[in-house]
Design a protein around this motif. Structure first.
Motif, PDB file in Angstrom:
ATOM      1  N   LEU A 172       0.868  -1.173   0.000  1.00  0.00           N
ATOM      2  CA  LEU A 172       0.000   0.000   0.000  1.00  0.00           C
ATOM      3  C   LEU A 172       0.906   1.224   0.000  1.00  0.00           C
ATOM      4  O   LEU A 172       1.738   1.397   0.904  1.00  0.00           O
ATOM      5  CB  LEU A 172      -0.906   0.021   1.229  1.00  0.00           C
ATOM      6  CG  LEU A 172      -1.819  -1.194   1.461  1.00  0.00           C
ATOM      7  CD1 LEU A 172      -2.727  -0.941   2.661  1.00  0.00           C
ATOM      8  CD2 LEU A 172      -2.639  -1.501   0.219  1.00  0.00           C
ATOM      9  N   ILE A 173       0.751   2.082  -1.008  1.00  0.00           N
ATOM     10  CA  ILE A 173       1.656   3.214  -1.198  1.00  0.00           C
ATOM     11  C   ILE A 173       0.849   4.504  -1.213  1.00  0.00           C
ATOM     12  O   ILE A 173      -0.121   4.634  -1.970  1.00  0.00           O
ATOM     13  CB  ILE A 173       2.438   3.080  -2.520  1.00  0.00           C
ATOM     14  CG1 ILE A 173       3.195   1.746  -2.566  1.00  0.00           C
ATOM     15  CG2 ILE A 173       3.403   4.243  -2.705  1.00  0.00           C
ATOM     16  CD1 ILE A 173       3.877   1.488  -3.898  1.00  0.00           C
ATOM     17  N   ASP A 174       1.242   5.457  -0.415  1.00  0.00           N
ATOM     18  CA  ASP A 174       0.575   6.750  -0.395  1.00  0.00           C
ATOM     19  C   ASP A 174       0.775   7.460  -1.732  1.00  0.00           C
ATOM     20  O   ASP A 174       1.856   7.408  -2.328  1.00  0.00           O
ATOM     21  CB  ASP A 174       1.139   7.606   0.744  1.00  0.00           C
ATOM     22  CG  ASP A 174       0.286   8.829   1.027  1.00  0.00           C
ATOM     23  OD1 ASP A 174       0.340   9.780   0.221  1.00  0.00           O
ATOM     24  OD2 ASP A 174      -0.433   8.836   2.041  1.00  0.00           O
ATOM     25  N   GLU A 175      -0.261   8.140  -2.204  1.00  0.00           N
ATOM     26  CA  GLU A 175      -0.172   8.852  -3.484  1.00  0.00           C
ATOM     27  C   GLU A 175       0.955   9.881  -3.497  1.00  0.00           C
ATOM     28  O   GLU A 175       1.538  10.166  -4.551  1.00  0.00           O
ATOM     29  CB  GLU A 175      -1.501   9.541  -3.810  1.00  0.00           C
ATOM     30  CG  GLU A 175      -1.501  10.240  -5.161  1.00  0.00           C
ATOM     31  CD  GLU A 175      -2.835  10.889  -5.512  1.00  0.00           C
ATOM     32  OE1 GLU A 175      -2.878  11.598  -6.539  1.00  0.00           O
ATOM     33  OE2 GLU A 175      -3.819  10.691  -4.765  1.00  0.00           O
ATOM     34  N   ALA A 176       1.273  10.426  -2.326  1.00  0.00           N
ATOM     35  CA  ALA A 176       2.343  11.424  -2.260  1.00  0.00           C
ATOM     36  C   ALA A 176       3.658  10.875  -2.803  1.00  0.00           C
ATOM     37  O   ALA A 176       4.463  11.607  -3.388  1.00  0.00           O
ATOM     38  CB  ALA A 176       2.537  11.894  -0.816  1.00  0.00           C
ATOM     39  N   LEU A 177       3.885   9.565  -2.635  1.00  0.00           N
ATOM     40  CA  LEU A 177       5.127   8.948  -3.099  1.00  0.00           C
ATOM     41  C   LEU A 177       5.145   8.814  -4.614  1.00  0.00           C
ATOM     42  O   LEU A 177       6.217   8.759  -5.222  1.00  0.00           O
ATOM     43  CB  LEU A 177       5.308   7.580  -2.452  1.00  0.00           C
ATOM     44  CG  LEU A 177       5.187   7.547  -0.927  1.00  0.00           C
ATOM     45  CD1 LEU A 177       5.451   6.147  -0.407  1.00  0.00           C
ATOM     46  CD2 LEU A 177       6.133   8.546  -0.302  1.00  0.00           C
ATOM     47  N   PHE A 211      -5.000  10.831  -2.255  1.00  0.00           N
ATOM     48  CA  PHE A 211      -5.155  11.976  -1.358  1.00  0.00           C
ATOM     49  C   PHE A 211      -6.578  12.070  -0.838  1.00  0.00           C
ATOM     50  O   PHE A 211      -6.808  12.463   0.309  1.00  0.00           O
ATOM     51  CB  PHE A 211      -4.796  13.270  -2.099  1.00  0.00           C
ATOM     52  CG  PHE A 211      -3.339  13.380  -2.468  1.00  0.00           C
ATOM     53  CD1 PHE A 211      -2.345  13.046  -1.562  1.00  0.00           C
ATOM     54  CD2 PHE A 211      -2.958  13.844  -3.717  1.00  0.00           C
ATOM     55  CE1 PHE A 211      -1.003  13.155  -1.891  1.00  0.00           C
ATOM     56  CE2 PHE A 211      -1.629  13.965  -4.061  1.00  0.00           C
ATOM     57  CZ  PHE A 211      -0.644  13.621  -3.149  1.00  0.00           C
ATOM     58  N   SER A 212      -7.536  11.701  -1.660  1.00  0.00           N
ATOM     59  CA  SER A 212      -8.944  11.823  -1.290  1.00  0.00           C
ATOM     60  C   SER A 212      -9.343  10.909  -0.139  1.00  0.00           C
ATOM     61  O   SER A 212     -10.400  11.087   0.459  1.00  0.00           O
ATOM     62  CB  SER A 212      -9.833  11.520  -2.503  1.00  0.00           C
ATOM     63  OG  SER A 212      -9.593  10.206  -2.987  1.00  0.00           O
ATOM     64  N   ALA A 268      -9.449   2.503   2.151  1.00  0.00           N
ATOM     65  CA  ALA A 268      -8.723   3.727   1.805  1.00  0.00           C
ATOM     66  C   ALA A 268      -8.030   3.632   0.453  1.00  0.00           C
ATOM     67  O   ALA A 268      -7.998   4.602  -0.307  1.00  0.00           O
ATOM     68  CB  ALA A 268      -7.684   4.057   2.895  1.00  0.00           C
ATOM     69  N   ALA A 269      -7.483   2.474   0.129  1.00  0.00           N
ATOM     70  CA  ALA A 269      -6.693   2.316  -1.093  1.00  0.00           C
ATOM     71  C   ALA A 269      -7.569   2.078  -2.315  1.00  0.00           C
ATOM     72  O   ALA A 269      -8.670   1.522  -2.227  1.00  0.00           O
ATOM     73  CB  ALA A 269      -5.714   1.154  -0.932  1.00  0.00           C
TER      74      ALA A 269
END
Length: 296
Positions: A172-177, A211-212, A268-269
């Motif tokens: 699971l990777i945050d969009e910021a990355l 982000f959403s 969330a993902a």
């Protein structure tokens, strides 16, 4: 203090039990206890993974069992791994004993689940992306030659995703990355292309948390959860932070991290397919920016 069984102590205990039973004629715990001045229950608890012997007792038992040098070396390695307890600290690429213990666990694992909000997971990093991340944290590296050792270590880890029985990775990777241009556009283009390529492997699942999604899971830092092919081996979690890390083996604590990961994965993902579309869109944007910069 209550006795607590951990995976590393269980592995040591099983190994010591096998060595004891290999003695001819076989030795019982009550046969050994008087020679080392301990209770027979101390040996059975150690063999069951509830306790860990001191190093002096370990050496005494190995002497009684008449082990080979190879067996002694393996017993000491298992003892050192078990000695790390519930907390381990690693300093960047120095690869101390405690971090090597985590790597042994990872090499034994069948499934790795990782939740990342600081950098692309190490198992998915390209060399140039990894170098950029390492350069950004260079003040935390305390020995010379850490760049080479870090590259070798990462390459060794990434081989776990290949082979006949590869490690299954769910990231699971945050969009910021995906959006942060780490190392420059060229490096980031290469990294996103690599994510799309590796994501096509059947043993790799990549989901992006957009982000959403707002706040989610454990936002204080990355977490890696390892599961093992032997159902008797409990999961463990590894928490990373600046210049260090912590291995968590307590069953209830690990389960909390598993539940957090699963909640983030489901609620969330984005799905793996939608995540691929987002990564491809970010890649197209970077390529367009690169072309525009070349024409300027």
């Amino acid at each position: 203090m209550a006795l607590e069984k951990t995976r590393r102590k269980v592995k040591l205990g099983r190994y010591m039990l096998a060595l004891r039973k290999a003695v001819d004629p076989p030795l019982r715990p009550e046969d050994i206890a008087p020679h080392v001045r301990i209770a027979a229950t101390t040996i059975t608890r150690m063999e069951g993974g509830l306790t860990q012997p001191g190093f002096t007792l370990l050496q005494a038992l190995l002497g009684i069992y008449g082990v080979t040098e190879e067996q002694r070396t393996e017993a000491i390695r298992l003892w050192e791994n078990a000695k790390q307890g519930s907390t381990s600290v690693e300093h960047a690429a120095d690869l101390p004993n405690k971090y090597r213990a985590f790597r042994h666990d990872e090499a034994d694992a069948a499934l790795e689940r990782t939740l990342e909000m600081t950098a692309i997971p190490g198992l998915l990093q390209t060399p140039r992306y990894a170098a950029a991340v390492g350069e950004a944290s260079r003040r935390l590296h305390r020995t010379e030659g850490w760049e080479r050792r870090a590259a070798d270590e990462r390459h060794s880890r990434q081989r776990l995703l290949d082979g006949e029985a590869p490690l299954h990775l769910h990231a699971l990777i945050d969009e910021a990355l995906i959006r942060r241009i780490t190392g420059g556009r060229e490096v980031m283009i290469e990294q996103l292309e690599h994510l799309l390529k590796v994501g096509r492997q059947r043993n790799v699942t990549i989901q992006v948390i957009p982000f959403s999604a707002g706040a989610y899971g454990n936002m204080s830092g990355p977490v890696t959860i390892l599961s093992f092919p032997d159902g008797a081996d409990p999961d463990l979690a590894y928490l990373e932070y600046a210049a260090g890390g912590e291995t968590v083996e307590n069953v209830r604590d690990v389960q909390a991290f598993v539940d957090t990961f699963e909640d983030a994965s489901r609620h969330a993902a984005l799905s793996a397919t939608s995540s691929t579309r987002l990564i491809r869109a970010a890649l197209d944007e970077l390529r367009n920016d690169e072309r525009a910069a070349d024409l300027a």
